[in-house]
Motif scaffolding. Structure first.
Motif, PDB file in Angstrom:
ATOM      1  N   ARG A   1      -6.724   1.590   4.009  1.00  0.00           N
ATOM      2  CA  ARG A   1      -6.808   0.210   3.538  1.00  0.00           C
ATOM      3  C   ARG A   1      -5.579  -0.143   2.714  1.00  0.00           C
ATOM      4  N   PRO A   2      -5.010  -1.343   2.912  1.00  0.00           N
ATOM      5  CA  PRO A   2      -3.897  -1.769   2.059  1.00  0.00           C
ATOM      6  C   PRO A   2      -4.424  -2.140   0.680  1.00  0.00           C
ATOM      7  N   LEU A   3      -3.767  -1.679  -0.363  1.00  0.00           N
ATOM      8  CA  LEU A   3      -4.248  -1.924  -1.719  1.00  0.00           C
ATOM      9  C   LEU A   3      -3.309  -2.854  -2.476  1.00  0.00           C
ATOM     10  N   PRO A   4      -3.855  -3.715  -3.341  1.00  0.00           N
ATOM     11  CA  PRO A   4      -3.046  -4.676  -4.099  1.00  0.00           C
ATOM     12  C   PRO A   4      -2.420  -4.055  -5.339  1.00  0.00           C
ATOM     13  N   VAL A   5      -1.687  -2.961  -5.160  1.00  0.00           N
ATOM     14  CA  VAL A   5      -0.997  -2.314  -6.267  1.00  0.00           C
ATOM     15  C   VAL A   5       0.466  -2.119  -5.892  1.00  0.00           C
ATOM     16  N   GLU A   6       1.330  -1.987  -6.892  1.00  0.00           N
ATOM     17  CA  GLU A   6       2.750  -1.826  -6.647  1.00  0.00           C
ATOM     18  C   GLU A   6       3.048  -0.498  -5.957  1.00  0.00           C
ATOM     19  N   ASP A   7       4.135  -0.490  -5.210  1.00  0.00           N
ATOM     20  CA  ASP A   7       4.568   0.728  -4.520  1.00  0.00           C
ATOM     21  C   ASP A   7       4.732   1.889  -5.495  1.00  0.00           C
ATOM     22  N   SER A   8       5.259   1.609  -6.683  1.00  0.00           N
ATOM     23  CA  SER A   8       5.517   2.664  -7.660  1.00  0.00           C
ATOM     24  C   SER A   8       4.236   3.307  -8.179  1.00  0.00           C
ATOM     25  N   ALA A   9       3.071   2.657  -7.948  1.00  0.00           N
ATOM     26  CA  ALA A   9       1.805   3.213  -8.419  1.00  0.00           C
ATOM     27  C   ALA A   9       1.344   4.380  -7.557  1.00  0.00           C
ATOM     28  N   PHE A  10       1.902   4.489  -6.358  1.00  0.00           N
ATOM     29  CA  PHE A  10       1.526   5.579  -5.471  1.00  0.00           C
ATOM     30  C   PHE A  10       2.413   6.787  -5.758  1.00  0.00           C
ATOM     31  N   THR A  11       1.854   7.760  -6.419  1.00  0.00           N
ATOM     32  CA  THR A  11       2.612   8.954  -6.799  1.00  0.00           C
ATOM     33  C   THR A  11       1.944  10.193  -6.222  1.00  0.00           C
ATOM     34  N   GLY A  12       2.692  11.292  -6.190  1.00  0.00           N
ATOM     35  CA  GLY A  12       2.141  12.552  -5.705  1.00  0.00           C
ATOM     36  C   GLY A  12       1.636  12.434  -4.274  1.00  0.00           C
TER      37      GLY A  12
ATOM     38  N   ARG B   1       1.646   9.744   0.482  1.00  0.00           N
ATOM     39  CA  ARG B   1       1.588  10.034   1.909  1.00  0.00           C
ATOM     40  C   ARG B   1       0.777   8.997   2.682  1.00  0.00           C
ATOM     41  N   ARG B   2      -0.112   8.280   1.999  1.00  0.00           N
ATOM     42  CA  ARG B   2      -0.903   7.273   2.702  1.00  0.00           C
ATOM     43  C   ARG B   2      -0.035   6.097   3.162  1.00  0.00           C
ATOM     44  N   LEU B   3       1.184   5.995   2.616  1.00  0.00           N
ATOM     45  CA  LEU B   3       2.096   4.928   3.017  1.00  0.00           C
ATOM     46  C   LEU B   3       2.902   5.285   4.260  1.00  0.00           C
ATOM     47  N   GLN B   4       2.665   6.472   4.827  1.00  0.00           N
ATOM     48  CA  GLN B   4       3.421   6.906   5.997  1.00  0.00           C
ATOM     49  C   GLN B   4       2.913   6.285   7.296  1.00  0.00           C
ATOM     50  N   VAL B   5       1.774   5.611   7.254  1.00  0.00           N
ATOM     51  CA  VAL B   5       1.253   4.920   8.425  1.00  0.00           C
ATOM     52  C   VAL B   5       0.926   3.480   8.021  1.00  0.00           C
ATOM     53  N   ARG B   6       0.867   2.608   9.000  1.00  0.00           N
ATOM     54  CA  ARG B   6       0.507   1.221   8.704  1.00  0.00           C
ATOM     55  C   ARG B   6      -0.929   1.158   8.192  1.00  0.00           C
TER      56      ARG B   6
ATOM     57  N   GLY C   1       6.020   1.457   1.955  1.00  0.00           N
ATOM     58  CA  GLY C   1       6.206   0.702   0.722  1.00  0.00           C
ATOM     59  C   GLY C   1       6.565  -0.752   0.908  1.00  0.00           C
ATOM     60  N   LYS C   2       6.532  -1.248   2.142  1.00  0.00           N
ATOM     61  CA  LYS C   2       6.855  -2.656   2.376  1.00  0.00           C
ATOM     62  C   LYS C   2       5.707  -3.539   1.903  1.00  0.00           C
ATOM     63  N   GLU C   3       6.054  -4.567   1.166  1.00  0.00           N
ATOM     64  CA  GLU C   3       5.037  -5.499   0.694  1.00  0.00           C
ATOM     65  C   GLU C   3       4.825  -6.597   1.732  1.00  0.00           C
ATOM     66  N   PHE C   4       3.578  -7.035   1.848  1.00  0.00           N
ATOM     67  CA  PHE C   4       3.254  -8.143   2.733  1.00  0.00           C
ATOM     68  C   PHE C   4       2.043  -8.877   2.162  1.00  0.00           C
ATOM     69  N   HIS C   5       1.762 -10.035   2.709  1.00  0.00           N
ATOM     70  CA  HIS C   5       0.611 -10.808   2.250  1.00  0.00           C
ATOM     71  C   HIS C   5      -0.542 -10.628   3.240  1.00  0.00           C
ATOM     72  N   VAL C   6      -1.604  -9.996   2.769  1.00  0.00           N
ATOM     73  CA  VAL C   6      -2.781  -9.810   3.599  1.00  0.00           C
ATOM     74  C   VAL C   6      -3.542 -11.133   3.641  1.00  0.00           C
ATOM     75  N   LEU C   7      -4.142 -11.423   4.800  1.00  0.00           N
ATOM     76  CA  LEU C   7      -4.881 -12.668   4.990  1.00  0.00           C
ATOM     77  C   LEU C   7      -6.377 -12.398   5.004  1.00  0.00           C
TER      78      LEU C   7
ATOM     79  N   GLU D   1       9.655  -9.776   2.790  1.00  0.00           N
ATOM     80  CA  GLU D   1       9.158  -8.435   2.558  1.00  0.00           C
ATOM     81  C   GLU D   1      10.071  -7.702   1.585  1.00  0.00           C
ATOM     82  N   THR D   2       9.481  -6.921   0.720  1.00  0.00           N
ATOM     83  CA  THR D   2      10.235  -6.156  -0.251  1.00  0.00           C
ATOM     84  C   THR D   2      10.083  -4.688   0.072  1.00  0.00           C
ATOM     85  N   VAL D   3      11.191  -3.969   0.097  1.00  0.00           N
ATOM     86  CA  VAL D   3      11.140  -2.548   0.407  1.00  0.00           C
ATOM     87  C   VAL D   3      11.450  -1.754  -0.843  1.00  0.00           C
ATOM     88  N   HIS D   4      10.589  -0.827  -1.197  1.00  0.00           N
ATOM     89  CA  HIS D   4      10.778   0.032  -2.357  1.00  0.00           C
ATOM     90  C   HIS D   4      11.210   1.410  -1.881  1.00  0.00           C
ATOM     91  N   HIS D   5      11.371   2.353  -2.798  1.00  0.00           N
ATOM     92  CA  HIS D   5      11.759   3.695  -2.416  1.00  0.00           C
ATOM     93  C   HIS D   5      10.711   4.285  -1.494  1.00  0.00           C
TER      94      HIS D   5
END
Length: 219
Positions: A145-156, A160-165, A72-78, A7-11
């Motif tokens: 829904r988890p989206l296949p975009v980088e953590d840095s793409a979530f701005t503004g 906040r959508r990353l505050q919950v699983r 912002g933790k990355e994981f592999h969705v199945l 898992e990779t953790v971003h800011h």
């Protein structure tokens, strides 16, 4: 929650209001029990869907894709594979046909989708393996829904959508599913983050099955 290998953790986004500890514990308990029970009950359905994938086209049974999840933790969705092998490499060429906006990517008549895949997608059967992601704590039964975009793409506000699983189901799925524009989908995500409760999770779960059976907006 500790970070597992791979898992990779971003800011991290600025923390928002968190539900009481008891509510979070109840949500996780519902996730564990619900995912385990659903896997047992739906095992015959999952087996039939897996056979359909293998018989339809050559290639792996499961599709694994990196997604950005909680904090912002990355994981592999199945997912059960619904596209032909090499479909990800063709995505860039398909961008001009994208019918969605923002961070969403949807093509109603996507030529990469297999015959079995169209049937699986219509009733969301391809997403059943994500119950394993729920058991591992990477996802919840209910959430954005988890989206296949980088953590840095979530701005503004989108951060906040990353505050919950991320969830296997959520307000998207009971509000038009694939037909939502990014602005509307984000609004629903933020509404969920700001108003989450165990009762609302149960209500969303209750409304998910009818939406799935109707195939609302799924393609």
């Amino acid at each position: 929650m500790p970070v597992s290998a791979g898992e990779t953790v971003h800011h991290r986004p600025t923390p928002c209001r968190q539900p009481p500890w008891g509510g979070r514990a109840a949500k996780r308990t519902i996730d564990l029990v619900g995912a385990a029970v659903l896997l047992l009950l739906l095992a015959p359905v999952l087996l039939a869907a897996a056979v359909a994938v293998k018989v339809d086209t050559p290639g792996p049974l499961l599709f694994r894709q990196r997604r950005t999840g909680w904090r912002g933790k990355e994981f592999h969705v199945l997912k059960l594979r619904t596209m032909r092998v090499g479909a990800e490499q063709l995505r860039a060429a398909m961008t001009v046909r994208n019918e969605a906006d923002g961070h969403l990517f949807k093509i109603r008549e996507d030529p990469r989708v297999t015959a079995a895949g169209r049937w699986l997608r219509r009733y969301s059967l391809d997403e059943l393996p994500q119950l394993v992601n729920v058991l591992k704590g990477q996802m919840s039964l209910v959430g954005p829904r988890p989206l296949p975009v980088e953590d840095s793409a979530f701005t503004g506000e989108a951060r906040r959508r990353l505050q919950v699983r991320p969830g296997l189901t959520g307000l998207w799925q009971i509000s038009g599913r694939s037909n939502l524009a990014w602005e509307d989908a984000l609004r629903l995500d933020l509404e969920y983050v700001d108003t989450w409760s165990v009762g609302r999770d149960l209500a969303i779960l209750f409304r998910t099955l009818p939406a799935v059976l109707r195939g609302d907006g799924a393609y």
